[in-house]
Design an enzyme around this catalytic site. Structure first.
Site, short mmCIF file in Angstrom:
data_model
loop_
_atom_site.label_atom_id
_atom_site.label_comp_id
_atom_site.label_asym_id
_atom_site.label_seq_id
_atom_site.Cartn_x
_atom_site.Cartn_y
_atom_site.Cartn_z
N GLU A 182 -28.70 -81.12 -99.59
CA GLU A 182 -28.64 -81.81 -100.87
C GLU A 182 -27.30 -82.50 -101.09
O GLU A 182 -27.17 -83.35 -101.98
CB GLU A 182 -28.93 -80.84 -102.02
CG GLU A 182 -28.01 -79.64 -102.11
CD GLU A 182 -28.50 -78.44 -101.30
OE1 GLU A 182 -28.21 -77.31 -101.71
OE2 GLU A 182 -29.13 -78.64 -100.24
N CYS A 287 -19.89 -77.15 -85.68
CA CYS A 287 -20.01 -75.82 -85.10
C CYS A 287 -19.42 -75.76 -83.69
O CYS A 287 -19.38 -74.69 -83.09
CB CYS A 287 -21.45 -75.35 -85.09
SG CYS A 287 -22.55 -76.38 -84.10
N GLU A 381 -15.51 -68.18 -89.51
CA GLU A 381 -15.61 -69.63 -89.38
C GLU A 381 -14.94 -70.30 -90.58
O GLU A 381 -15.35 -70.11 -91.72
CB GLU A 381 -17.08 -70.05 -89.30
CG GLU A 381 -17.26 -71.54 -89.03
CD GLU A 381 -18.71 -71.91 -88.81
OE1 GLU A 381 -18.97 -72.77 -87.94
OE2 GLU A 381 -19.59 -71.36 -89.49
#
Length: 490
Positions: A182, A287, A381
């Site tokens: 979104e 990633c 992360e």
């Protein structure tokens, strides 16, 4: 909400070949990370919207799957031409909604072209096998599409990650519902328009915009056969568990903590420029970005060059923005917590403001030395242009740290010693390894996919491996020749 200030019209759902207004009245603002300006608003769909899209895809499936693959692929030859023709405008849109530099956005579209090109080769890769297994008896295999499938994609590559799934899944005969992030809904709308222009029949490709509600509806819908997901590990686990509990085929890619092992014999200039490119490319929001350097022995001369190289990366110039204000705050919190815990900030990207774009969300390149392996910045992360450096005495110690991390996307090693490079490649607990390469993303036809907490489900999302994920195998055993006699097989 003053829609008159929006640069683009309100985002619409795309169902059965038509852009339509949402069935619901919930909306979110779509804000450009570059300067904080309002681009559009995006509808937040519901299970009702998902069901409408699935119905359209179900209706389209029999006709689309019955078309021979050699004919289905012709749509994607034309679509690939449209990608090339619209390369500039598609890249500009990625910059606006995703915050990337123009160079990065153009590279993303080029990768979309490569992924589509691979899909165009599928007729040559999906031919079944045939073998005479006994006198007068043959066995053969044929691949069939699954039916209606779904793809849930993240914000960081608004065009490329959708192309991990759209061309292959559709060329193989499936029909699809895609749920874009979104935060970046505009690029997928352009993809839909170009697919329609290329001749894709209505209903074969559908878009449902939304949030968690739409994701859960996709996982629960009884007529969706398979789901691919790319996003955080936390959500990937939930999608995998929920989807498979509803007896769907699921491949869910999660987060990463990629380790770069640097030895003293590494070529300093090449290593420094390569590592900084890995750390700061796409603002670290990928990633496959390097986020933890394991410095083996005396490598201060390389760290010094990494810092020099990092200072040449200028926010608003050759470094884009992070996706949101909350992302900026989260990244800077990791940096501050590491400093408080005793790490040393060599290059500090906090509190970055780009003149003329004061409303944008920028974090400068950040290099942090003397990080301990138990700090959050070394384990989790960060998803920003931040490199944490952990000092180690041996390659074995470095590999022990890498192996202990729950993620498993990529590991890199910088050395001129082939034996050490091979040792790292064999012992690293990751699905992808780079030798003197900081972003070891395989090129087509090799597939993308990690291990451990970076991937849930079998097979990979791209390349040849994706053929097995998006199809099911039928085995046919035939005997026509009665004169062949009867044996234990027949």
């Amino acid at each position: 909400m003053n829609t008159l200030t929006m640069k683009y019209p309100q985002v619409q759902q795309f169902i059965d070949g038509q852009f339509i207004d949402s069935y619901e009245d919930r909306f979110l603002e779509v804000v450009s990370p570059l300067d904080g300006s309002l681009l559009s608003t995006v509808p937040l769909g519901s299970a009702v919207t998902v069901d409408k899209a699935v119905q359209a895809a179900q209706t389209a499936f029999p006709r689309w799957s019955a078309i021979p693959i050699k004919e289905r692929v012709q749509v994607f030859y034309e679509y690939m031409n449209l990608l090339r023709k619209n390369r500039q405008s598609l890249s500009e849109l990625i910059c606006e909604e995703g915050g990337k530099t123009m160079l990065e956005a153009t590279a993303e579209i080029d990768k979309c072209i490569e992924l589509t090109e691979f899909a165009c080769s599928l007729p040559q890769l999906t031919g079944g096998e045939i073998l005479d297994v006994s006198k007068g008896v043959e066995c053969r295999t044929e691949r069939y599409p699954l039916g209606v499938v779904a793809s849930i994609v993240p914000f960081n590559f608004p065009s490329m990650v959708p192309h991990w799934t759209i061309p292959n899944a559709l060329v193989l005969g499936n029909t699809m519902i895609i749920k874009p992030s979104e935060q970046v809904p505009l690029s997928v709308m352009r993809i839909a328009a170009m697919l329609k222009e290329a001749g894709l029949p209505d209903g074969v490709f559908n878009i449902v915009h939304g949030d968690k509600t739409v994701v859960e509806a996709i996982c629960d819908h009884p007529d969706i056969a398979a789901i691919s997901f790319v996003g955080s590990t936390k959500v990937a686990k939930r999608v995998y568990v929920r989807g498979t509990s509803n007896l769907k085929r699921v491949l869910a890619l999660g987060g990463a903590k990629n380790h770069l092992i640097v030895l003293p014999d590494a070529v300093p200039d090449m290593t420094a420029s390569n590592i900084v490119a890995s750390v700061t490319g796409c603002c670290g929001q990928r990633c496959m970005a390097a986020s933890l350097m394991l410095a083996v022995g005396e490598v201060d001369h390389i760290i010094d060059r990494i810092c020099d190289e990092a200072k040449r990366v200028i926010p608003g110039n050759n470094l884009g923005a992070v996706i949101s204000r909350s992302a900026k705050q989260r990244i800077e919190k990791y940096i501050s917590e590491a400093e408080t815990a005793g790490a040393r900030i060599l290059v500090d990207g906090r509190n970055t403001v780009v003149p003329g774009k004061e409303g944008g969300f920028y974090v400068g390149p950040t290099i942090i030395d003397h990080v301990s392996a138990d700090m959050a910045i070394a384990r989790e992360e960060v998803f920003g242009p931040v490199l944490a450096i952990v000092r180690t005495a041996t390659v074995s110690e470095a590999l022990s740290i890498e192996n202990s991390n729950p993620y498993g996307n990529a590991t890199g090693v910088y050395t001129q010693n082939g034996g050490i490079a091979r040792q790292v490649a064999e012992r690293a607990s990751t699905g992808m390894v780079g030798v003197n390469i900081g972003v070891p993303v395989p090129r087509e036809p090799f597939s993308f996919g990690g291990w451990n907490e970076s991937k849930f489900g079998a097979l990979d999302i791209t390349g040849k491996s994706s053929i097995e994920f998006w199809t099911k195998l039928k085995k046919i055993t035939t005997k026509w020749n009665a004169e062949a006699g009867v044996n234990w097989m027949s």
